[in-house]
Structures are given as C-alpha cells and as structure tokens.
Design an enzyme around this catalytic site. Sequence first.
Site, PDB file in Angstrom:
ATOM      1  N   HIS A 451      97.241  -0.790 -26.257  1.00 36.06           N
ATOM      2  CA  HIS A 451      97.659  -2.133 -25.840  1.00 36.06           C
ATOM      3  C   HIS A 451      96.788  -3.232 -26.429  1.00 36.06           C
ATOM      4  O   HIS A 451      97.115  -4.426 -26.328  1.00 36.06           O
ATOM      5  CB  HIS A 451      97.651  -2.229 -24.312  1.00 36.06           C
ATOM      6  CG  HIS A 451      98.720  -3.120 -23.769  1.00 36.06           C
ATOM      7  ND1 HIS A 451      99.516  -3.916 -24.560  1.00 36.06           N
ATOM      8  CD2 HIS A 451      99.132  -3.359 -22.496  1.00 36.06           C
ATOM      9  CE1 HIS A 451     100.367  -4.593 -23.815  1.00 36.06           C
ATOM     10  NE2 HIS A 451     100.155  -4.278 -22.545  1.00 36.06           N
ATOM     11  N   ARG A 452      95.666  -2.885 -27.074  1.00 36.94           N
ATOM     12  CA  ARG A 452      94.889  -3.880 -27.790  1.00 36.94           C
ATOM     13  C   ARG A 452      95.625  -4.341 -29.039  1.00 36.94           C
ATOM     14  O   ARG A 452      95.481  -5.478 -29.490  1.00 36.94           O
ATOM     15  CB  ARG A 452      93.530  -3.310 -28.192  1.00 36.94           C
ATOM     16  CG  ARG A 452      92.617  -2.927 -27.049  1.00 36.94           C
ATOM     17  CD  ARG A 452      91.371  -2.224 -27.555  1.00 36.94           C
ATOM     18  NE  ARG A 452      91.685  -0.992 -28.281  1.00 36.94           N
ATOM     19  CZ  ARG A 452      90.781  -0.196 -28.857  1.00 36.94           C
ATOM     20  NH1 ARG A 452      89.497  -0.524 -28.810  1.00 36.94           N
ATOM     21  NH2 ARG A 452      91.156   0.898 -29.484  1.00 36.94           N
TER      22      ARG A 452
END
Length: 480
Positions: A451-452
């Site tokens: 999700h980064r």
Amino acid sequence: MTTMTDTANAARFREFKMPDVGEGLTEAEILKWYVQPGDTVTDGQVVCEVETAKAAVELPIPFDGVVHELRFPEGTTVDVGQVIISVDVAPGSGDAPAAPAASAAEPAPEEAPAEEPKGRQPVLVGYGVAESSTKRRARKGAPAPVQAAPAAAVPAPAPAQAAVQAELNGRGVAAAVADARPLAKPPVRKLAKDLGIDLATVVPTGAGGVITREDVHAAAAPAGAAAPEPAAEPVAPVAAAPAAEAGARETRIPVKGVRKAIAQAMVGSAFTAPHVTEFVTVDVTRTMKLVAELKEDKDMAGVRVNPLLIIAKALLVAIKRNPGVNAVWDEANQEIVQKHYVNLGIAAATPRGLIVPNIKDAHDQTLPQLAASLGELVATARDGKTSPAAMAGGTVTITNVGVFGVDTGTPILNPGESAILAVGAIKLQPWVHKGKVKPRQVTTLALSFDHRLIDGELGSKFLADIAAILEQPKRLITWA
C-alpha cells in the site's frame, strides 16, 4: 626441507572449494556425493549436490583427474571457501600421500593449497574467500565419515578411455573423454543416472547436439509409449515430516536451508510492507473454452496449455494497462523504482519448501513462448534444481492455491515485489448469465499489494482488468 617429491605431489593434487552458489551465501549443506575416492572425474562433471538457503544446487568440478579425498560426509554444513574434495590430476605418476580420514567430530586438517596451474580457471564464484571454521550439524542416519582410498586402489584409465586416447593420437585420456562425452546439462545427466539411461545411447535433439530432458524421457519410455506429461501445475508435493518414533509425543525438525529462508523472508515482508488484499469472483467459462481450443492449435503444439497460462498472460496485459503496479519501494533512498520489465514469479511448493522462480522478461514473450517458459519452470522446480539466479529479481508473482482445492487466500508479498495474485480453484457453480441462472466455471482471485506503492484505486483497477480479461479473453487482443 621441501623435497622434489613433495613439490611434485603438491602439483598433482588440486582442491575444489565450496563456492558461493547464490548471492552472498556463506554456507551450504552437502546433501549427496555422486563420486567416491578412486572415481575418474572430468571437467564439468557434477560431483555433489548441496543445499543453500535458497535451493538445492549441483556442483560441477572444473578439472579432470581421479578423486583422492572427500573432505566432508553427507549432511555436513560447510562454509564457503572450505575445501570439500581433492583430485589427483596426474594419476599414475607416483605414490599418493595417505589422505587423512574425515571426522564427524573435528574438521580435517587442511593442507597448504597448491598453486593453481595456469590455464583454465574455476568458473564458479566464491574462490579466494577466507577460510573459517566448519559447522557440522549432526543428524540421524548420517553416513560414516568417508575414508580416502589408498594409492594402490586408484584405478588406471578405463579401457574405453584408452581406446579413445589411441584414436586421438595420444592427446591424453582427459581430453579424449571430454571429446567423447555426450553433451548434456548437469540436471539432465542426473535424470539419466536416476533412470538408468546411458547418455551415449540417447539421440540428442537439442541445438548443437545437446541432449535434453525430453530426450532422456523418450529413451526411458517403453517402445510405443509416450514421454511422461508434465505435472498439471508448477507445484510439487511438500515433503512429509519425519516419522515419529513409537510413543513419541513430539517431533522436532531443524529449521534450516530453504525453510529457514522462507520464514525470514515472510516475516520481513509482512512487517515491512503494509499489505492490502482485495478479492473478486469471476466467470471464467470463456477462458476454459479458450484453453480447450488452444490445446488443439498447431501453433501451441509441444507446449502445455492450462488455465495458469491464460491467467499469466492476463496479468501481463493488466500490468501494461496499469504500469504503476510494477514497482518497488526503495527504503534506503526513499524512492519508488518503476520497473519497465516484468519478471513473472510463479510460487511452487517443492519437497524442500516454497520457492518462487521467475520468468525473466515475461512481458516480451508470445503465448507459445510463455507456455514453454512455464513448462521449463515446472520441470526444474519439480526436480528441485531451481537455481538461486532463477529466483532473484522477480517483480510480480502468481500463486495458484486452486490446485489444492482452495477457493482463495491472502498471500504475503515476495520480498522486493509490489503485488502477488492468488488464484483459487475453478469450480462449476450456479451463476447469473444473460439474466438466467446457469452452471458456469467460476473462480476467485485475491490480490495482495504494497500500500506504500499502490493505493486502493490502482489496485482495484489492476485486479478488475485481470478479471475482465478472464471473463472475456478476446480482450487479450484488443488490450494488448
């Protein structure tokens, strides 16, 4: 005082050290010796199989001669740079010094290494590493230490080798053997040995007269029988735990090798990259029809066609439409590194644990080429011969849990990658199709991503594109 005899003996014996067969590995366990003292070996011949933290690897020796001493028994963990075998490169030129016996309790004393003669140098990396103490791990059933054969037991060159030597006008037994030896890669030689096939009797079909795995299977098959078909999916059965002793309430299994590396990688990935997993259930009836049609297509002759092939192609097309998915987070430099190539990983269960070899530059491959690459990956993983290099540099991975009858899962990212797609079992289920409930082939896909790098919108679009292609495979043409 050093005598001329001592100098001559030192020049006769060459030592082969444990190489770094991976990327900075420090040790490896000797799983199996393929030679014994007194055996004749030739340049490139596999002499042992070792297990590293990543895979089982066969080690070829880089010179000719007669095996003088095996320094360590099977089951011993040896540091990179330690001498594991010595070879008499000039057999018959004098009496060989008695070889010290290898001990399971204490390392054998090391002789001063002879100066490497000029000419062909070892091609394996890892030479010149400073030697350190050898770690030994006792295990049940480990064979007794290997004793070196006395000089009198060293055999003279075989009659067949002598004949080749005479035919080549005295160029030497080693050169004659090298010329007469059938061309085949080490894993193929190992397969032929396991099946009891003499490579000299096998008709080669590979480029340059190289014997392939299929040639060996064809030679082993009875007359009129077809060569064995590869496994349906790139998954081999996981090795069972050691049988418990009678009355035992617990069995302890040492964590080492591939299993240890898996544990470390999964913990590192799970607690470094923030995982998000999304799911979609999709009607793949048309994809299954396409698979059946491709099996009859003459352009796909000789390669295995299965649903995984179409799923892999759909993922590659979806990456082309959503290139932001194919990236990696560089923590040290605080950068997002966008990849303009796809090394497609395929998770495979092997007897030594889970491995993820990848198909290099899969984005550039046609469908027949991709099918061939998947087939080669399957065969290599099933035989436990996947090299560390084949598992390095992956960008995105597919894990097919459906072969176990599982609907789906929440996979953990392979370290250094941005996304992993889990494919569930394809089942006949009631489905609303054109306003009516009909039996359709249905599966569930699960996409885990970092999700980064990938926000919810990008991850959702990527997964939706894969599902759309599998529902309407003609999009492989319109979107590619």
